[in-house]
Design an enzyme around this catalytic site. Structure first.
Site, mmCIF file in Angstrom:
data_model
loop_
_atom_site.group_PDB
_atom_site.id
_atom_site.type_symbol
_atom_site.label_atom_id
_atom_site.label_comp_id
_atom_site.label_asym_id
_atom_site.label_seq_id
_atom_site.Cartn_x
_atom_site.Cartn_y
_atom_site.Cartn_z
ATOM 1 N N ASN A 7 -71.821 8.212 20.541
ATOM 2 C CA ASN A 7 -70.510 7.802 20.044
ATOM 3 C C ASN A 7 -70.628 7.741 18.524
ATOM 4 O O ASN A 7 -71.170 6.786 17.968
ATOM 5 C CB ASN A 7 -70.106 6.436 20.614
ATOM 6 N N GLU A 34 -65.587 9.476 20.509
ATOM 7 C CA GLU A 34 -64.831 8.917 19.377
ATOM 8 C C GLU A 34 -64.914 9.819 18.153
ATOM 9 O O GLU A 34 -65.206 9.365 17.036
ATOM 10 C CB GLU A 34 -65.295 7.490 19.047
ATOM 11 N N TYR A 109 -65.555 9.357 27.423
ATOM 12 C CA TYR A 109 -65.350 8.158 26.625
ATOM 13 C C TYR A 109 -64.407 7.247 27.417
ATOM 14 O O TYR A 109 -63.197 7.468 27.460
ATOM 15 C CB TYR A 109 -64.773 8.505 25.250
ATOM 16 N N ASP A 152 -70.078 7.425 26.271
ATOM 17 C CA ASP A 152 -69.853 6.004 26.037
ATOM 18 C C ASP A 152 -68.970 5.529 27.183
ATOM 19 O O ASP A 152 -67.761 5.726 27.168
ATOM 20 C CB ASP A 152 -69.184 5.792 24.677
ATOM 21 N N ASN A 154 -68.730 2.390 28.051
ATOM 22 C CA ASN A 154 -68.214 1.076 27.661
ATOM 23 C C ASN A 154 -68.454 -0.019 28.705
ATOM 24 O O ASN A 154 -67.718 -1.000 28.764
ATOM 25 C CB ASN A 154 -66.717 1.167 27.322
ATOM 26 N N ASP A 254 -71.732 2.067 15.285
ATOM 27 C CA ASP A 254 -72.315 0.907 15.957
ATOM 28 C C ASP A 254 -73.066 1.313 17.229
ATOM 29 O O ASP A 254 -73.774 0.493 17.823
ATOM 30 C CB ASP A 254 -71.266 -0.175 16.249
ATOM 31 N N HIS A 255 -72.922 2.571 17.631
ATOM 32 C CA HIS A 255 -73.716 3.141 18.727
ATOM 33 C C HIS A 255 -74.830 4.000 18.137
ATOM 34 O O HIS A 255 -74.685 4.536 17.033
ATOM 35 C CB HIS A 255 -72.859 4.050 19.610
#
Length: 264
Positions: A7, A34, A109, A152, A154, A254-255
């Protein structure tokens, strides 16, 4: 074949980081989430300059977006579902025609789900649960052979996929409604490839919040990024790496990237 999923949290913003990753790891295939770029503005020339001649992507302005970048030819899969009746660029798939044998590759995603884990009060959480239910049903009703699913998702499904299991049971990404649905999805024909290399009783993270001033010191991570394979690919798995140092790169996502190696 070396496969990376990441991501990237804005492809155009973090093109230099992708170039660094490509130089350091020499992946054959990169799956991004993303990307946050509409298709007409997708930086295809920049990516071909990195060695990825074959591209398959779906993007929109400002958020979401997925892409498969490959050194090997791609045959895009058509007639994919429109998940939750939203054409919001959360899934692309293609057959990768690798010399060691072709594989079907899905890049997802999954919706983040907002902050409140109540589908009645929070439409974003309801969307997330429905999305995972739909994907599980779809894969359960089709033949899945030589297939890899990454992205991702999540959701951190296992106790040691989060920094504190008890504290996060009511936090979106680790609630029972999410983890139970994700387990149903993986049971539709897949094996958790990352946990073939790191046992379930060991901590394993791919995401650290921007809110953590010192992510290493606090280490309040979650495993939100996943790599699944069908059982027929298990004999070809040869390595898995989480590129945690990427969290310290300039203007990082942040990933962090996850690398899967498949032997011939």
């Amino acid at each position: 074949m070396r496969l990376v999923t990441w991501n990237i949290n804005s492809l155009r913003l973090r093109l230099p980081l992708l170039a660094r990753l490509t130089s350091d790891l020499r992946p054959d295939v990169v799956c991004l989430q993303e990307t946050k770029v509409p298709d007409p503005l997708f930086p295809a020339d920049d990516l071909r300059a990195l060695g990825f001649e074959h591209l398959h992507y779906s993007g929109m302005k400002g958020y979401n977006g997925v892409a498969i970048l490959s050194r090997h030819p791609l045959e895009p899969l058509s007639d994919l579902p429109v998940w939750y009746e939203k054409a919001d660029c959360r899934h692309v798939a293609a057959r990768v025609l690798a010399p060691s044998g072709s594989v079907e590759l899905h890049d997802f995603y999954v919706p983040a789900g907002g902050d409140e884990p109540d589908p009645e009060a929070n439409p974003k959480f309801a969307h997330k649960l429905a999305f995972v239910e739909e994907t599980a049903r779809w894969f359960a009703n089709r033949p899945n052979q030589r297939t890899i699913l990454v992205g991702d998702l999540n959701i951190a499904p296992l106790e040691h996929d989060v920094w504190n299991h008890k504290q996060l049971l009511k936090i979106v990404s680790h609630t029972p409604p999410e983890t139970e649905r994700l387990q149903t999805w993986i049971q539709s024909g897949f094996v958790d490839a990352m946990r073939q290399f790191v046992p379930p009783e060991e901590k394993l993270y791919t995401w650290w919040s921007y809110r953590n001033r010192d992510w290493k010191a606090s280490n309040r991570g979650r495993r939100l990024d996943h790599v699944w394979v069908t059982p027929d690919l298990l004999p070809e798995l040869s390595g898995m790496t989480i590129v945690a140092e990427a969290r310290d790169w300039p203007s990082p996502s942040d990933h962090v990237p996850v690398v899967l190696d498949l032997a011939e």
